[in-house]
Design an enzyme around this catalytic site. Structure first.
Site, PDB file in Angstrom:
ATOM      1  N   ASP A 140       0.842  -1.183   0.000  1.00 60.99           N
ATOM      2  CA  ASP A 140       0.000   0.000   0.000  1.00 60.99           C
ATOM      3  C   ASP A 140       0.886   1.244   0.000  1.00 60.99           C
ATOM      4  O   ASP A 140       1.982   1.232   0.566  1.00 60.99           O
ATOM      5  CB  ASP A 140      -0.926   0.024   1.221  1.00 60.99           C
TER       6      ASP A 140
ATOM      7  N   CYS B 246     -14.302  -0.276  -7.024  1.00 54.82           N
ATOM      8  CA  CYS B 246     -15.311   0.271  -6.106  1.00 54.82           C
ATOM      9  C   CYS B 246     -15.852   1.611  -6.621  1.00 54.82           C
ATOM     10  O   CYS B 246     -16.474   2.356  -5.871  1.00 54.82           O
ATOM     11  CB  CYS B 246     -14.743   0.427  -4.697  1.00 54.82           C
TER      12      CYS B 246
END
Length: 400
Positions: free
Chosen positions: A252, A341
């Site tokens: 990340d 998303c």
């Protein structure tokens, strides 16, 4: 005082008439009567036909957010309790309620409001002016309804710090509602422990919508080498680790996310097999390809690359790029879990983009599963914006 009336232009209100919850500014012919933004008003069709009651906000492109279509129905405290009770009763039937989304805005007919439950803590996000005025009543009723089921809420935290509030002419807001408490909350999901930071984590602190998608990848991970891209606080990586993966790397770009993921790995006793790196996935994947790395399972759970139609073209490029790079790193017969998303990345466009990536990578895809968001994030068919999460699992094969 008599409510003001919003009258629609002739031929407009198609979404509303199909069961949707919004009236846009360009659909309005006129407004009669006195009102302040955030007030309840009536909506009439061009010919005076009653369409329902909702909140008005002339500062927003969404001029009205509907609350009721029943003529003569009063938006009272008992009405609010009925809506909240229905939302909770639904969750009890469809999800593990230890941690779940109890109110999901328009899909629960409480437009603009999100309430997540993390163990014995509530996190609220209010994104519309009208619902903001009812926020305290809604939360009071929710706490009481949960108490009736033996669930005692020890604290409420507000995360109304999203930029979208500015579109409503509202300031961003964040902080305790009521007495302060420890904002790091331990939850249990799918047998995995997480420390959720509701004050500093993204959105409300944890992404509950992937609950059962995280469970779905477990069956692929026993003995596998796994790469979890855009790991956030490590959720897919930890599920893989608990499922028996021999080696898991979570990546990340957020140093805060990585430190939280490492804390979660220790919490589950997985620090020997589940490791995390703070890197840009777009830079990492080409480097891993050059180094000849291969994985049994790769998970792609990126943030929304677009939040508007204007940037959709660049978003498609981003999704195509990461899927192409990931496909080149998967062993023959291995698996790709990939998702979007972004509401604006439609299911059809997302499927087309993955197909283009597979063609460029010279890989054949065998679809294992197609999934969406967890059922505590219900999809209201008349409200397209409630359907946003697309999640595929593919087996990846060399072209035969």
């Amino acid at each position: 005082m008599e409510k003001a009336i919003v009258t629609l232009k002739k031929g407009e209100g198609r979404t509303l008439k199909a069961g949707g919850m919004w009236v846009y500014d360009n659909e309005v012919a006129g407004i009669t009567g006195q009102f302040e933004d955030g007030d309840l008003i009536y909506v009439h069709d061009f010919d005076g036909y009653y369409m329902g009651c909702g909140f008005i906000n002339t500062k927003s492109k969404i001029t009205v957010r509907m609350l009721s279509r029943v003529k003569g129905e009063e938006i009272s405290r008992s009405f609010i309790r009925m809506r909240v009770q229905a939302a909770w009763d639904y969750r009890k039937k469809v999800v593990d309620t230890e941690s779940c989304r109890i109110i999901f805005g328009e899909a629960d007919f409480l437009p603009g409001l999100v309430v997540d439950k993390f163990a014995d803590v509530l996190v609220v996000q209010s994104l519309a002016l009208g619902i903001d005025k009812l926020k305290k009543v809604i939360l009071d009723e929710l706490v009481d309804i949960l108490k009736q089921d033996g669930i005692l809420i020890r604290g409420i935290y507000e995360r109304s710090d999203a930029k979208v509030r500015e579109n409503e002419g509202m300031e961003r807001s964040k902080g305790f509602i009521g007495d302060p408490f420890d904002t790091k909350v331990e939850i249990l999901e799918n047998g995995v422990k997480y420390m959720v930071d509701i004050a500093e984590g993204q959105k409300t602190g944890f992404f509950l919508d992937q609950k059962y998608n995280r469970e779905a990848i477990k069956k692929l991970c026993n003995g596998a080498r796994v790469l979890d891209c855009f790991t956030h606080t490590g959720s897919f990586a930890l599920n893989a680790g608990l499922a028996g993966a021999k080696e898991v790397t979570g990546v990340d770009a957020s140093s805060l996310g990585v430190s939280q993921a490492e804390e979660n790995a220790r919490l589950n006793g997985l620090e020997d097999r589940v490791h995390f790196a703070c890197e840009d996935v777009f830079e990492l994947l080409p480097r891993l390809e050059k180094e000849g790395e291969l994985y049994d399972v790769i998970i792609l759970d990126p943030p929304a690359f677009t939040k508007s139609r204007n940037s959709l073209k660049n978003a498609v490029k981003g999704y195509r790029e990461i899927n192409l790079r990931a496909l080149k790193l998967i062993k023959d017969g291995g698996f790709l879990a990939t998702c979007s998303c972004s509401h604006f990345m439609t299911p059809e466009l997302f499927a087309e983009t993955i197909g283009q990536a597979a063609k460029s990578a010279k890989k054949s895809l065998r679809q294992v599963e197609y999934r969406t968001q967890a059922p505590d994030h219900p999809i209201l068919w008349a409200a397209d914006e409630s359907y946003y999460l697309k999640f595929y699992i593919f087996q990846v094969c060399e072209e035969k």
